[in-house]
Design a protein around this motif. Structure first.
Motif, PDB file in Angstrom:
ATOM      1  N   UNK A  83     -26.405   3.580  14.702  1.00 43.68           N
ATOM      2  CA  UNK A  83     -27.573   4.321  14.251  1.00 43.68           C
ATOM      3  C   UNK A  83     -28.540   3.341  13.589  1.00 43.68           C
ATOM      4  N   UNK A  84     -29.806   3.392  13.978  1.00 47.55           N
ATOM      5  CA  UNK A  84     -30.830   2.547  13.361  1.00 47.55           C
ATOM      6  C   UNK A  84     -31.359   3.239  12.102  1.00 47.55           C
ATOM      7  N   UNK A  85     -31.537   2.469  11.033  1.00 44.53           N
ATOM      8  CA  UNK A  85     -32.075   2.987   9.778  1.00 44.53           C
ATOM      9  C   UNK A  85     -33.365   2.254   9.440  1.00 44.53           C
ATOM     10  N   UNK A  86     -34.224   2.908   8.663  1.00 48.96           N
ATOM     11  CA  UNK A  86     -35.385   2.196   8.126  1.00 48.96           C
ATOM     12  C   UNK A  86     -35.087   1.844   6.663  1.00 48.96           C
ATOM     13  N   UNK A  87     -36.011   1.168   6.001  1.00 49.61           N
ATOM     14  CA  UNK A  87     -35.768   0.693   4.634  1.00 49.61           C
ATOM     15  C   UNK A  87     -35.542   1.835   3.651  1.00 49.61           C
ATOM     16  N   UNK A  88     -36.293   2.910   3.789  1.00 51.99           N
ATOM     17  CA  UNK A  88     -36.136   4.047   2.878  1.00 51.99           C
ATOM     18  C   UNK A  88     -34.771   4.709   3.060  1.00 51.99           C
ATOM     19  N   UNK A  89     -34.321   4.808   4.298  1.00 55.47           N
ATOM     20  CA  UNK A  89     -32.996   5.369   4.563  1.00 55.47           C
ATOM     21  C   UNK A  89     -31.902   4.467   3.992  1.00 55.47           C
ATOM     22  N   UNK A  90     -32.084   3.146   4.099  1.00 53.91           N
ATOM     23  CA  UNK A  90     -31.119   2.210   3.523  1.00 53.91           C
ATOM     24  C   UNK A  90     -31.044   2.380   2.016  1.00 53.91           C
ATOM     25  N   UNK A  91     -32.191   2.479   1.348  1.00 56.65           N
ATOM     26  CA  UNK A  91     -32.203   2.676  -0.104  1.00 56.65           C
ATOM     27  C   UNK A  91     -31.460   3.952  -0.490  1.00 56.65           C
ATOM     28  N   UNK A  92     -31.676   5.024   0.263  1.00 56.10           N
ATOM     29  CA  UNK A  92     -30.974   6.282  -0.012  1.00 56.10           C
ATOM     30  C   UNK A  92     -29.474   6.121   0.203  1.00 56.10           C
ATOM     31  N   UNK A  93     -29.089   5.471   1.292  1.00 51.04           N
ATOM     32  CA  UNK A  93     -27.672   5.287   1.613  1.00 51.04           C
ATOM     33  C   UNK A  93     -26.941   4.525   0.516  1.00 51.04           C
TER      34      UNK A  93
END
Length: 106
Positions: A83-93
């Motif tokens: 699954x590809x994530x963006x920076x905001x999704x990474x911060x949330x994760x």
């Protein structure tokens, strides 16, 4: 600062005893190759630990994060493509939030 253009979340768990070579082998097995300026995220079976392998164009960086309480919100599917994530999704994760609703997700 390490430049990261793409962030990939692996669905299958990784043994957290894995060092850089074993984690790189898993990246090659799961993604075909470790591409420059890409980050590859792995969790253990309990989803309370995470490892990130980053190829910076010259070499590899391996980082780990551990939650003392709770779990990372990981993909519910344990098999299949990454699954590809963006920076905001990474911060949330990495903070334990539901990343599926952050960033570029629909």
């Amino acid at each position: 600062m390490i430049r990261i253009d793409e962030i990939w979340l692996a669905r299958e768990p990784l043994d957290m005893r894995a060092g850089p070579d074993t984690t790189l082998a898993r990246v090659v097995q799961s993604f075909g190759e470790a591409r420059p300026h890409c980050a590859y995220l792995f969790a253990n079976k309990r989803a309370n630990r995470m490892k990130v392998l980053v190829h910076d164009g010259f070499g590899l960086w391996l980082a780990a994060r551990r939650l003392h309480r709770g779990k990372f919100v990981w993909s519910s599917l344990r098999e299949g493509s990454a699954v590809a994530l963006d920076e905001e999704q990474l911060r949330a994760l990495v903070t334990g939030l539901p990343w599926q609703r952050a960033g570029g997700a629909a």
